[in-house]
Design a protein around this motif. Structure first.
Motif, PDB file in Angstrom:
ATOM      1  N   SER A 191      19.570  -4.020  27.815  1.00  0.00           N
ATOM      2  CA  SER A 191      19.827  -2.989  26.812  1.00  0.00           C
ATOM      3  C   SER A 191      20.504  -3.642  25.619  1.00  0.00           C
ATOM      4  O   SER A 191      21.417  -4.456  25.783  1.00  0.00           O
ATOM      5  CB  SER A 191      20.732  -1.890  27.381  1.00  0.00           C
ATOM      6  OG  SER A 191      20.092  -1.203  28.431  1.00  0.00           O
ATOM      7  N   LEU A 192      20.041  -3.296  24.430  1.00  0.00           N
ATOM      8  CA  LEU A 192      20.660  -3.768  23.199  1.00  0.00           C
ATOM      9  C   LEU A 192      21.577  -2.668  22.682  1.00  0.00           C
ATOM     10  O   LEU A 192      21.154  -1.513  22.547  1.00  0.00           O
ATOM     11  CB  LEU A 192      19.599  -4.106  22.152  1.00  0.00           C
ATOM     12  CG  LEU A 192      18.958  -5.503  22.222  1.00  0.00           C
ATOM     13  CD1 LEU A 192      18.341  -5.781  23.580  1.00  0.00           C
ATOM     14  CD2 LEU A 192      17.919  -5.671  21.119  1.00  0.00           C
ATOM     15  N   LEU A 193      22.834  -3.032  22.432  1.00  0.00           N
ATOM     16  CA  LEU A 193      23.818  -2.070  21.971  1.00  0.00           C
ATOM     17  C   LEU A 193      24.425  -2.526  20.657  1.00  0.00           C
ATOM     18  O   LEU A 193      24.544  -3.727  20.397  1.00  0.00           O
ATOM     19  CB  LEU A 193      24.942  -1.891  23.000  1.00  0.00           C
ATOM     20  CG  LEU A 193      24.596  -1.254  24.342  1.00  0.00           C
ATOM     21  CD1 LEU A 193      24.114  -2.303  25.321  1.00  0.00           C
ATOM     22  CD2 LEU A 193      25.817  -0.552  24.919  1.00  0.00           C
ATOM     23  N   ASP A 194      24.812  -1.557  19.847  1.00  0.00           N
ATOM     24  CA  ASP A 194      25.544  -1.859  18.626  1.00  0.00           C
ATOM     25  C   ASP A 194      26.968  -2.229  19.005  1.00  0.00           C
ATOM     26  O   ASP A 194      27.653  -1.478  19.699  1.00  0.00           O
ATOM     27  CB  ASP A 194      25.543  -0.650  17.690  1.00  0.00           C
ATOM     28  CG  ASP A 194      26.253  -0.946  16.383  1.00  0.00           C
ATOM     29  OD1 ASP A 194      27.492  -0.770  16.341  1.00  0.00           O
ATOM     30  OD2 ASP A 194      25.589  -1.343  15.417  1.00  0.00           O
ATOM     31  N   SER A 197      29.678   0.460  17.338  1.00  0.00           N
ATOM     32  CA  SER A 197      29.660   1.852  17.805  1.00  0.00           C
ATOM     33  C   SER A 197      29.519   1.969  19.314  1.00  0.00           C
ATOM     34  O   SER A 197      29.763   3.030  19.881  1.00  0.00           O
ATOM     35  CB  SER A 197      28.508   2.605  17.138  1.00  0.00           C
ATOM     36  OG  SER A 197      27.255   2.126  17.610  1.00  0.00           O
ATOM     37  N   GLN A 199      26.870   2.135  20.826  1.00  0.00           N
ATOM     38  CA  GLN A 199      25.735   3.004  21.090  1.00  0.00           C
ATOM     39  C   GLN A 199      24.483   2.176  21.380  1.00  0.00           C
ATOM     40  O   GLN A 199      24.262   1.129  20.769  1.00  0.00           O
ATOM     41  CB  GLN A 199      25.481   3.928  19.897  1.00  0.00           C
ATOM     42  CG  GLN A 199      26.604   4.914  19.631  1.00  0.00           C
ATOM     43  CD  GLN A 199      26.867   5.812  20.831  1.00  0.00           C
ATOM     44  OE1 GLN A 199      25.944   6.415  21.379  1.00  0.00           O
ATOM     45  NE2 GLN A 199      28.126   5.885  21.251  1.00  0.00           N
ATOM     46  N   PRO A 200      23.641   2.641  22.322  1.00  0.00           N
ATOM     47  CA  PRO A 200      22.407   1.913  22.630  1.00  0.00           C
ATOM     48  C   PRO A 200      21.435   1.930  21.460  1.00  0.00           C
ATOM     49  O   PRO A 200      21.346   2.918  20.725  1.00  0.00           O
ATOM     50  CB  PRO A 200      21.847   2.664  23.840  1.00  0.00           C
ATOM     51  CG  PRO A 200      22.451   4.029  23.768  1.00  0.00           C
ATOM     52  CD  PRO A 200      23.804   3.852  23.149  1.00  0.00           C
ATOM     53  N   ILE A 201      20.718   0.837  21.293  1.00  0.00           N
ATOM     54  CA  ILE A 201      19.710   0.730  20.241  1.00  0.00           C
ATOM     55  C   ILE A 201      18.315   0.832  20.850  1.00  0.00           C
ATOM     56  O   ILE A 201      17.503   1.661  20.456  1.00  0.00           O
ATOM     57  CB  ILE A 201      19.862  -0.597  19.475  1.00  0.00           C
ATOM     58  CG1 ILE A 201      21.236  -0.662  18.798  1.00  0.00           C
ATOM     59  CG2 ILE A 201      18.748  -0.769  18.447  1.00  0.00           C
ATOM     60  CD1 ILE A 201      21.546  -2.009  18.189  1.00  0.00           C
ATOM     61  N   VAL A 202      18.052  -0.016  21.843  1.00  0.00           N
ATOM     62  CA  VAL A 202      16.744  -0.017  22.483  1.00  0.00           C
ATOM     63  C   VAL A 202      16.848  -0.801  23.787  1.00  0.00           C
ATOM     64  O   VAL A 202      17.725  -1.655  23.946  1.00  0.00           O
ATOM     65  CB  VAL A 202      15.675  -0.647  21.544  1.00  0.00           C
ATOM     66  CG1 VAL A 202      15.900  -2.143  21.397  1.00  0.00           C
ATOM     67  CG2 VAL A 202      14.255  -0.353  22.029  1.00  0.00           C
ATOM     68  N   ASP A 203      15.969  -0.496  24.737  1.00  0.00           N
ATOM     69  CA  ASP A 203      15.854  -1.268  25.969  1.00  0.00           C
ATOM     70  C   ASP A 203      14.631  -2.169  25.869  1.00  0.00           C
ATOM     71  O   ASP A 203      13.715  -1.923  25.077  1.00  0.00           O
ATOM     72  CB  ASP A 203      15.704  -0.347  27.185  1.00  0.00           C
ATOM     73  CG  ASP A 203      16.962   0.455  27.472  1.00  0.00           C
ATOM     74  OD1 ASP A 203      18.048   0.024  27.043  1.00  0.00           O
ATOM     75  OD2 ASP A 203      16.850   1.517  28.115  1.00  0.00           O
ATOM     76  N   THR A 232      25.324  -8.068  14.899  1.00  0.00           N
ATOM     77  CA  THR A 232      26.154  -6.952  15.355  1.00  0.00           C
ATOM     78  C   THR A 232      25.641  -6.336  16.648  1.00  0.00           C
ATOM     79  O   THR A 232      26.099  -5.279  17.063  1.00  0.00           O
ATOM     80  CB  THR A 232      26.209  -5.856  14.271  1.00  0.00           C
ATOM     81  OG1 THR A 232      24.874  -5.401  13.998  1.00  0.00           O
ATOM     82  CG2 THR A 232      26.838  -6.398  12.996  1.00  0.00           C
ATOM     83  N   ILE A 233      24.676  -6.993  17.285  1.00  0.00           N
ATOM     84  CA  ILE A 233      24.089  -6.471  18.520  1.00  0.00           C
ATOM     85  C   ILE A 233      24.610  -7.266  19.710  1.00  0.00           C
ATOM     86  O   ILE A 233      24.724  -8.492  19.659  1.00  0.00           O
ATOM     87  CB  ILE A 233      22.555  -6.553  18.476  1.00  0.00           C
ATOM     88  CG1 ILE A 233      22.002  -5.671  17.352  1.00  0.00           C
ATOM     89  CG2 ILE A 233      21.947  -6.134  19.813  1.00  0.00           C
ATOM     90  CD1 ILE A 233      20.505  -5.801  17.154  1.00  0.00           C
TER      91      ILE A 233
END
Length: 246
Positions: A191-194, A197, A199-203, A232-233
């Motif tokens: 999982s890619l997260l910011d 924040s 918050q998840p970006i995309v799997d 930032t990921i």
């Protein structure tokens, strides 16, 4: 790192080692804070002074990026064979899903030639085991093995491994890095997260890694994303709850 950076600017030779029992201003990637208790851990910065032409900067930077986590993971395994250290991109080392080591590489330019200060933190004999604040995020070699670990032996092994690996071409180091057990290995679901924040970006799935240490992810939406460590990921195994880096 600050002491090592000053030593580097003042002409400290290659392979100079700066040790600390405690870091009060420790930092990780992108300036994040690093908790560094005075509790039997290993905090070391190695000065890698380059020679040759500026055209070799990218080559040497790639060597340092791949060699550092490999040197730590190998040293942990050699020092305590019962442990199974795994790499998490880019340079974290985990045991049982808990972070045990991280590293930061700072580049110092002198007349176009890049030199490096490689800061490595390893939780060696800290007793995080029953500390609820830490135990969900990190572990130490002592907690994982139920043994007191010889820090001098571990340090010697890290330095020996690093010396050996830095003689290896980046392409070969990349292959060794990919072969070492990893929670972000090829085809693993992530999982890619910011980072800010949370918050998840995309799997997606790990597709590869470039020689410049960018992680290539095939996203579930069909796109291909190159994740840079200076961006930032942040990347975690899919399904793992986000935990702030320590």
């Amino acid at each position: 790192m600050e002491v090592a950076a000053r030593e580097l600017r003042e002409g400290a030779p290659h392979s100079t080692i700066v040790l600390a029992e405690e870091m009060t201003q420790g930092r990780g990637r992108r300036g994040s804070s690093w908790i560094s208790p005075k509790d039997g851990n290993l905090y070391v910065t190695l000065i890698l002074r380059a020679s040759g032409e500026p055209s070799l900067n990218a080559y040497r930077r790639s060597q340092a990026n791949f060699a550092t986590p490999l040197a730590v993971a190998r040293a942990v395994k050699d020092t305590e064979p019962t442990l199974n250290p795994m790499i998490r991109w880019p340079r974290a080392v985990e045991i049982g899903g808990h972070k045990v080591s991280g590293s930061l590489i700072e580049v110092h330019d002198e007349e176009g030639i890049e030199h490096f200060a490689v800061g490595i933190g390893i939780n060696v004999n800290a007793e995080f085991c029953n500390n609820e604040t830490f135990s969900q995020n990190v572990t130490s070699l002592r907690c994982a093995s139920q043994k007191v670990i010889d820090r001098e032996l571990l340090l010697a092994q890290v330095c020996s491994n690093l010396d050996e690996l830095l003689e290896t071409p980046p392409d070969d180091l990349q292959k060794q890095y990919l072969r070492w057990p990893s929670v972000t290995e090829l085809d693993s679901e992530v999982s890619l997260l910011d980072k800010t924040s949370k918050q998840p970006i995309v799997d997606g799935k790990v597709h590869g890694i470039t020689t410049s240490m960018d992680l290539v992810v095939e996203a579930d939406n069909g796109s291909q994303i190159e994740v840079s460590e200076v961006g930032t990921i942040t990347v975690f195994p899919k399904g793992r709850r986000y935990r702030a880096e320590l």
